[in-house]
Design a protein around this motif. Structure first.
Motif, PDB file in Angstrom:
ATOM      1  N   SER A 211       0.825  -1.210   0.000  1.00 34.00           N
ATOM      2  CA  SER A 211       0.000   0.000   0.000  1.00 34.00           C
ATOM      3  C   SER A 211       0.857   1.257   0.000  1.00 34.00           C
ATOM      4  N   PHE A 212       2.152   1.085  -0.153  1.00 35.51           N
ATOM      5  CA  PHE A 212       3.110   2.180  -0.087  1.00 35.51           C
ATOM      6  C   PHE A 212       2.757   3.281  -1.082  1.00 35.51           C
ATOM      7  N   GLY A 213       2.351   2.897  -2.288  1.00 33.14           N
ATOM      8  CA  GLY A 213       2.068   3.886  -3.320  1.00 33.14           C
ATOM      9  C   GLY A 213       0.917   4.799  -2.964  1.00 33.14           C
ATOM     10  N   ALA A 214      -0.170   4.223  -2.442  1.00 34.32           N
ATOM     11  CA  ALA A 214      -1.317   5.040  -2.065  1.00 34.32           C
ATOM     12  C   ALA A 214      -0.991   5.937  -0.880  1.00 34.32           C
ATOM     13  N   LEU A 215      -0.238   5.410   0.066  1.00 34.35           N
ATOM     14  CA  LEU A 215       0.084   6.181   1.262  1.00 34.35           C
ATOM     15  C   LEU A 215       1.067   7.312   0.986  1.00 34.35           C
ATOM     16  N   LEU A 216       1.823   7.214  -0.107  1.00 33.35           N
ATOM     17  CA  LEU A 216       2.761   8.287  -0.415  1.00 33.35           C
ATOM     18  C   LEU A 216       2.052   9.604  -0.695  1.00 33.35           C
ATOM     19  N   GLY A 217       0.738   9.548  -0.942  1.00 34.25           N
ATOM     20  CA  GLY A 217       0.001  10.790  -1.096  1.00 34.25           C
ATOM     21  C   GLY A 217      -0.245  11.501   0.211  1.00 34.25           C
ATOM     22  N   ALA A 218      -0.034  10.790   1.339  1.00 35.57           N
ATOM     23  CA  ALA A 218      -0.335  11.369   2.638  1.00 35.57           C
ATOM     24  C   ALA A 218       0.886  11.512   3.535  1.00 35.57           C
ATOM     25  N   VAL A 219       1.850  10.632   3.387  1.00 36.24           N
ATOM     26  CA  VAL A 219       3.053  10.694   4.211  1.00 36.24           C
ATOM     27  C   VAL A 219       4.266  10.552   3.306  1.00 36.24           C
ATOM     28  N   LYS A 220       5.359  11.149   3.700  1.00 42.82           N
ATOM     29  CA  LYS A 220       6.532  11.167   2.829  1.00 42.82           C
ATOM     30  C   LYS A 220       7.167   9.801   2.698  1.00 42.82           C
ATOM     31  N   SER A 221       7.219   9.044   3.773  1.00 41.05           N
ATOM     32  CA  SER A 221       7.865   7.738   3.719  1.00 41.05           C
ATOM     33  C   SER A 221       7.287   6.841   4.797  1.00 41.05           C
ATOM     34  N   LEU A 222       7.401   5.562   4.568  1.00 40.51           N
ATOM     35  CA  LEU A 222       6.973   4.551   5.540  1.00 40.51           C
ATOM     36  C   LEU A 222       8.129   3.584   5.714  1.00 40.51           C
TER      37      LEU A 222
END
Length: 644
Positions: A211-222
């Motif tokens: 889900s890294f790609g979708a979350l990159l819209g909200a947080v810079k890195s995971l």
């Protein structure tokens, strides 16, 4: 059914290509105005001057080749299914929030251009108050964002809303029709092609491994997230309002289908469509410069391999060679731009270290778009079972040879270094989209004709059943959930109102409260979210440190300025207590930015507000806290009256 036996009315779907022609004419008009430095408002007039005579020429070509789009259209009940699919999918994306921080790179220039249409198209960075370079000259040549901005402006719809919501819904609605049209070209009948469109969309709804790609819209890195599969087809389909996903999901299968039909039938109208597709693709996104030539080239290699495989006559092979030479026509436009870039006639960015490493391991690069072992197995099953055991015949062998050509010339680990040297290592994964997995899923519906055919040899039916079983098992083993479901509402990745743009709720709340104060300010805000989305809501506002600020100033010959601004921004961002020493080093940079009036408004996270305010007061006692909204605190000097 072989392509030569496909009924003539399958060309009725060519009406789908008319918007591509319009986008191609717009791209040519935009680039003429860009090069000649005419006022931006003349793009519309230039578009009409190109489109009107071009349509007359195309009309003559269609009459000559008996390929007029829509001429042979006959209503069929399967079309109702397509309309329902389009409406349901388009309605779904209206409620799904998928913010993407790339929009400030793509669209801010278009929003700023609307403020002064009498000026030539902006060539420099528009989000800062000092001279800085644009992201790259190639991005300046893309016309899609300017088209969306102009359409919204002239239709009196908020341009950002038109781009992120109206354009998104239109692209989503067109998906089943594109898959249907491609399936018809590859020989499926109407009902099977319509069911195949459902299967193709189903593939896009399956969540990627990460889900890294979708979350990159909200947080810079995971740090704990697995990047394998973070830019797969499911993730891309969530951003289909942008030019790049439109190319990768819609244009590439159309390019493959058109190439096959041209090589099969040799119609000059298909050559014209391929040429327009190449021009329009360049207007959408720069990956078209190499992906569309790659898909056309691999299609020709696949077809000539098919002819050799079937032991065709020498005359047939010479015909294919002539058709291959004709295919250089649609390649000319993107390849010419690539050549100008290679010769530095179109200047490349001087400093590209911010864009990523020059080389990365082949497996890691491909994993970005494919995923893990389960996804590799699923895709291998699709690439073998669908062409050889489901589609079969000439169409099936063509698809199989095409996939082999892609692996041999584009995804070959031995050639990876060459590709990475020319398109940048972090973008190498885009070559995976040449495999066109959603289209392969669409063609699974062809199994229906294999199973329903009377007198079918039991062995052939058993092979079809085996292929379907293997596909089902592979998909079950790689299933991670539905990509459209909101699973990260706390980060802002959830449902939204159809009236909202694709922006984070926190930034919308802050913009609503702080808008009167910051609409014309020079704002220093945290990186990635606020500094990316607030400029889209307030195009006249300047951001002290936008995303990629060091890249912009480095390519303007002023690298120290970009570093200074990024360091000042780092000072106001959330910092754990153990970073006290780092904050001491950053504080002088922050003070310099404030004292030199590079920033006259500051937005900081609530957790850092007291620390930052104390520093501001030590510079000027007039700085004070104005409001708090969306997790950010706005601070201004002196008078708190709204600036807007």
């Amino acid at each position: 059914m072989p392509i030569s036996e496909t009924p003539t009315d399958s060309r009725a779907g060519d009406v789908l290509l008319l918007p591509i022609a319009g986008l191609a004419f717009w791209t040519l008009a935009y680039q003429v105005v860009l090069v000649l430095r005419w006022p931006a408002k003349t793009i519309t007039l230039c578009f009409l001057a190109i489109a009107i005579p071009s349509l007359f020429l195309l009309r003559g070509l269609w009459k000559k080749t008996n390929t007029t789009p829509g001429k042979y259209y006959r209503f069929h009940f399967s079309h109702i299914l397509l309309v329902i699919l389009g409406i349901v999918y388009a309605t779904t994306v209206l409620f799904v929030r998928r913010p993407n921080q790339d929009d400030v790179v793509y669209f801010h220039r278009a929003l700023t251009q609307l403020l002064d249409l009498n000026q030539p198209i902006y060539l420099r960075q528009t989000s800062v108050d000092m001279d800085a370079a644009a992201f790259s000259p190639v991005h300046l040549s893309t016309s899609y964002e300017m088209l969306m901005a102009f359409l919204g402006h002239y239709l009196r719809i908020d341009p950002l809303y038109f781009y992120q919501v109206v354009g998104h819904a239109f692209a989503a609605f067109s998906l089943p029709f594109v898959f249907y049209w491609c399936a018809r070209i590859f020989g499926l009948n109407r009902w099977l092609a319509a069911v195949g469109a459902l299967l193709g969309i189903g593939f896009l709804l399956l969540a990627d491994k990460s889900s890294f790609g979708a979350l990159l819209g909200a947080v810079k890195s995971l740090q704990s997230a697995d990047p394998a599969g973070w830019v797969g087809f499911s993730t891309l389909s969530g951003y289909i309002w942008q030019g790049k996903p439109i190319v990768l999901i819609l244009f590439l299968p159309m390019g493959l289908a058109l190439s096959y039909r041209f090589l099969s039938q040799g119609k000059s109208s298909d050559l014209a469509w391929l040429t327009l597709l190449g021009v329009a693709g360049v207007g959408l996104s720069n990956p078209s410069l190499y992906l569309l030539p790659a898909i056309i080239g691999c299609s020709w290699i696949a077809f000539i391999t098919l002819e050799l495989f079937e032991h065709r006559s020498r005359e047939s092979l010479w015909r294919l060679i002539r058709l291959g030479l004709l295919l250089t026509i649609p390649l000319a436009y993107p390849v010419a731009i690539l050549a100008l870039l290679k010769m530095d006639i179109i200047p490349k960015p001087v400093d590209i270290h911010m864009l990523g490493q020059r080389y990365m391991p082949w497996g890691e690069a491909v994993d970005y778009a494919v995923g893990g072992r389960a996804e590799y197995l699923r895709d291998v099953v699709l690439m073998i079972a669908v062409p050889l055991l489901i589609v079969r015949g000439r169409s099936g062998f063509f698809l199989f040879f095409y996939l082999c050509a892609v692996w041999l010339f584009c995804l070959n680990p031995l050639l990876a270094r060459m590709w990475m040297a020319n398109i940048l290592a972090p973008t190498y994964f885009r070559l995976v989209y040449l495999l066109q997995l959603p289209l392969l899923c669409t063609l699974i519906a062809g199994a229906g004709s294999q199973l329903a055919q009377k007198g079918r040899v039991m062995n052939a039916r058993a092979q079809t059943v085996l292929a379907l079983s293997a596909i089902v098992v592979a998909f079950v083993g790689s299933y991670h959930g539905l990509s459209v479901l909101p699973r990260y509402a706390r980060q802002g990745i959830g449902w939204k109102s159809p009236r909202e743009c694709q922006l984070l709720p926190a930034n919308l709340d802050f913009a609503k409260a702080a808008g009167p104060y910051i609409a014309h300010a020079k704002l220093l805000a945290p990186n990635w979210t606020a500094s990316c989305e607030l400029p889209l809501l307030f195009p006249e506002m300047k951001v002290v440190a936008p995303r990629l600020v060091a890249h912009y100033f480095a390519n303007a010959g002023n690298p120290d300025e970009g570093i200074l601004r990024r360091q000042a921004q780092a000072f106001i961002e959330e910092n754990p207590p153990e970073n006290a020493r780092r904050l001491q080093l950053l504080e002088p940079k922050f003070r310099h930015v404030i004292e030199t009036d590079r920033a006259n408004a500051v937005a900081v996270p609530e957790s850092e507000s007291q620390r930052v305010l104390a520093t501001l007061k030590s510079i000027n006692p007039g700085w004070h806290r104005v409001l708090e909204a969306g997790g950010l605190v706005l601070m201004l000097p002196g008078n708190t009256e709204p600036r807007g």
